[in-house]
Design a protein around this motif. Sequence first.
Motif, PDB file in Angstrom:
ATOM      1  N   UNK A 158       0.819  -1.214   0.000  1.00 28.76           N
ATOM      2  CA  UNK A 158       0.000   0.000   0.000  1.00 28.76           C
ATOM      3  C   UNK A 158       0.849   1.259   0.000  1.00 28.76           C
ATOM      4  N   UNK A 159       2.017   1.188   0.626  1.00 34.07           N
ATOM      5  CA  UNK A 159       2.907   2.336   0.603  1.00 34.07           C
ATOM      6  C   UNK A 159       3.343   2.606  -0.843  1.00 34.07           C
ATOM      7  N   UNK A 160       3.750   1.559  -1.535  1.00 36.00           N
ATOM      8  CA  UNK A 160       4.149   1.712  -2.933  1.00 36.00           C
ATOM      9  C   UNK A 160       2.983   2.242  -3.759  1.00 36.00           C
ATOM     10  N   UNK A 161       1.804   1.693  -3.523  1.00 38.48           N
ATOM     11  CA  UNK A 161       0.630   2.137  -4.281  1.00 38.48           C
ATOM     12  C   UNK A 161       0.352   3.622  -4.031  1.00 38.48           C
ATOM     13  N   UNK A 162       0.395   4.024  -2.759  1.00 35.38           N
ATOM     14  CA  UNK A 162       0.117   5.423  -2.425  1.00 35.38           C
ATOM     15  C   UNK A 162       1.127   6.350  -3.096  1.00 35.38           C
ATOM     16  N   UNK A 163       2.388   5.911  -3.122  1.00 33.18           N
ATOM     17  CA  UNK A 163       3.426   6.714  -3.763  1.00 33.18           C
ATOM     18  C   UNK A 163       3.219   6.765  -5.271  1.00 33.18           C
ATOM     19  N   UNK A 177      -0.528  11.167   2.326  1.00 36.44           N
ATOM     20  CA  UNK A 177      -0.717  10.795   3.731  1.00 36.44           C
ATOM     21  C   UNK A 177      -2.137  10.298   3.967  1.00 36.44           C
ATOM     22  N   UNK A 178      -3.107  11.030   3.455  1.00 37.44           N
ATOM     23  CA  UNK A 178      -4.505  10.639   3.656  1.00 37.44           C
ATOM     24  C   UNK A 178      -4.808   9.331   2.934  1.00 37.44           C
ATOM     25  N   UNK A 179      -4.249   9.197   1.734  1.00 34.16           N
ATOM     26  CA  UNK A 179      -4.505   7.979   0.975  1.00 34.16           C
ATOM     27  C   UNK A 179      -3.945   6.767   1.722  1.00 34.16           C
ATOM     28  N   UNK A 180      -2.728   6.910   2.196  1.00 36.59           N
ATOM     29  CA  UNK A 180      -2.097   5.796   2.902  1.00 36.59           C
ATOM     30  C   UNK A 180      -2.886   5.447   4.169  1.00 36.59           C
ATOM     31  N   UNK A 181      -3.340   6.463   4.851  1.00 36.21           N
ATOM     32  CA  UNK A 181      -4.105   6.210   6.072  1.00 36.21           C
ATOM     33  C   UNK A 181      -5.390   5.437   5.758  1.00 36.21           C
ATOM     34  N   UNK A 183      -5.860   3.423   3.185  1.00 32.44           N
ATOM     35  CA  UNK A 183      -5.444   2.058   2.855  1.00 32.44           C
ATOM     36  C   UNK A 183      -5.158   1.245   4.111  1.00 32.44           C
ATOM     37  N   UNK A 184      -4.349   1.819   4.986  1.00 34.95           N
ATOM     38  CA  UNK A 184      -3.896   1.049   6.150  1.00 34.95           C
ATOM     39  C   UNK A 184      -5.031   0.768   7.122  1.00 34.95           C
ATOM     40  N   UNK A 185      -5.959   1.700   7.223  1.00 30.25           N
ATOM     41  CA  UNK A 185      -7.123   1.450   8.081  1.00 30.25           C
ATOM     42  C   UNK A 185      -7.909   0.255   7.540  1.00 30.25           C
ATOM     43  N   UNK A 186      -8.129   0.266   6.237  1.00 36.78           N
ATOM     44  CA  UNK A 186      -8.884  -0.833   5.618  1.00 36.78           C
ATOM     45  C   UNK A 186      -8.123  -2.155   5.715  1.00 36.78           C
ATOM     46  N   UNK A 187      -6.800  -2.073   5.664  1.00 36.80           N
ATOM     47  CA  UNK A 187      -5.976  -3.286   5.679  1.00 36.80           C
ATOM     48  C   UNK A 187      -5.783  -3.834   7.087  1.00 36.80           C
ATOM     49  N   UNK A 188      -5.505  -2.951   8.034  1.00 33.25           N
ATOM     50  CA  UNK A 188      -5.139  -3.409   9.377  1.00 33.25           C
ATOM     51  C   UNK A 188      -6.306  -3.448  10.346  1.00 33.25           C
TER      52      UNK A 188
ATOM     53  N   UNK B 150     -12.415   1.086  -3.468  1.00 32.25           N
ATOM     54  CA  UNK B 150     -11.229   0.950  -2.616  1.00 32.25           C
ATOM     55  C   UNK B 150     -10.728  -0.489  -2.628  1.00 32.25           C
ATOM     56  N   UNK B 151     -11.648  -1.426  -2.603  1.00 31.54           N
ATOM     57  CA  UNK B 151     -11.244  -2.829  -2.682  1.00 31.54           C
ATOM     58  C   UNK B 151     -10.474  -3.084  -3.974  1.00 31.54           C
TER      59      UNK B 151
END
Lengths: 192, 192
Positions: A158-163, A177-181, A183-188, B150-151
């Motif tokens: 997700x970090x790579x994707x956000x970048x 930053x918002x995008x990564x957050x 992603x990570x919320x949905x993932x973790x 998002x998925x």
Amino acid sequence: MAKAVQQRTLKTRAKLLDAAQAVISESGYEAMRVEEVVLRAGVAKGTFFSHFKDKDALMDQLIGAEIDRHLDGIDALDAPTSIAEMTDAMMPLITFMTCERYVFDVILRHSGAAANADIGPIAMTFGRHAEVVTKWLWDQPFRKDISAELQAEGVQAFMVQAISLIFCSLHNSVAPRERLETYLTAWLMPTA
Amino acid sequence: MAKAVQQRTLKTRAKLLDAAQAVISESGYEAMRVEEVVLRAGVAKGTFFSHFKDKDALMDQLIGAEIDRHLDGIDALDAPTSIAEMTDAMMPLITFMTCERYVFDVILRHSGAAANADIGPIAMTFGRHAEVVTKWLWDQPFRKDISAELQAEGVQAFMVQAISLIFCSLHNSVAPRERLETYLTAWLMPTA
DNA sequence: CGATGAAATTGACCGTGGTCAATATTTGGA
DNA sequence: TCCAAATATTGACCACGGTCAATTTCATCG
């Protein structure tokens, strides 16, 4: 009998690295030219390529070292207790990785080593980054249905994707930053 | 009054594309040389660059077209009803994307367009791929806490990750299909 | 048709990364 | 201290992507 490396070799390599770093400081990574580096280092072009397999190998070292410096900073932090904190912790690294499109390209190209023989500095940093994240996840209030290692792999993806999306005109309206957050919320922290 | 494009132009472009395709069929994408293409097409080197911004632009077209062909096949399928089915459906595309390291590099480089002006064929296919996946997810027994869009973004991130690790000596012990299935199960069907 | 301007084509030329046989330097042993 | 083998350095040279002013071809109109 392993032959000791000559002093001369170390000196020349240092001169090349210094010259390269100087050029980059002045003009950025993309603008770096091998010719310019050898000129400043006061050596012949061929010497450059007897110290580095190719231009990319030098970039691998320099950029890898820079990433490592950021990881040192991240490693010194306390384990984050929320997604927001985790995202914040990674931002300095992300900022560096996106300082130039060229830099991100080099990082992607080296993130996985081509052969067992040549696991370079950047590939090492990816391993180290995964370790740090895994450690963070160890006892956090995040999901427990999958291993911390798998979670860490996802964080990297997700970090790579956000970048990547920063450099994409179709999707650059949302800040990284918002995008990564998101992603990570949905993932973790899935809730379904 | 927009001037109609000359027949000559279309013919020359077709000759260049045919020649390039021929070279690639014989020797692969990485081995393709502009000199070889113009030689076979029977035109001067400069002509190549008046038809394509650079070598990468030609690759963008050729690889983009190939991906589109695979998406046609995927689009014709019924919506998969399990992660395994979804993974299987994407395998032909993944196989092509990984036929050469160089091909994957080109795809990554073009997956996000550099500027609004030049959203190329490959960038388009990423958009199309996201749409197809989103459509698939619409009424599936997967998670409901986040949007289908998002998925789908996550599916792409994990697809790229799974492919990247194929080329990574540190992680190439697991087959891409199994790895992707693991990722997608964790992403689309979390149980915690 | 012939003239005229627009568009396509040409190929000599350049920038830059990378190679390699020849040369210079260092090292360890006698 | 001197010699020979190992190692490092050199720079002319090559490969290949990309440029651009000059030239050729094409379409349109009087």
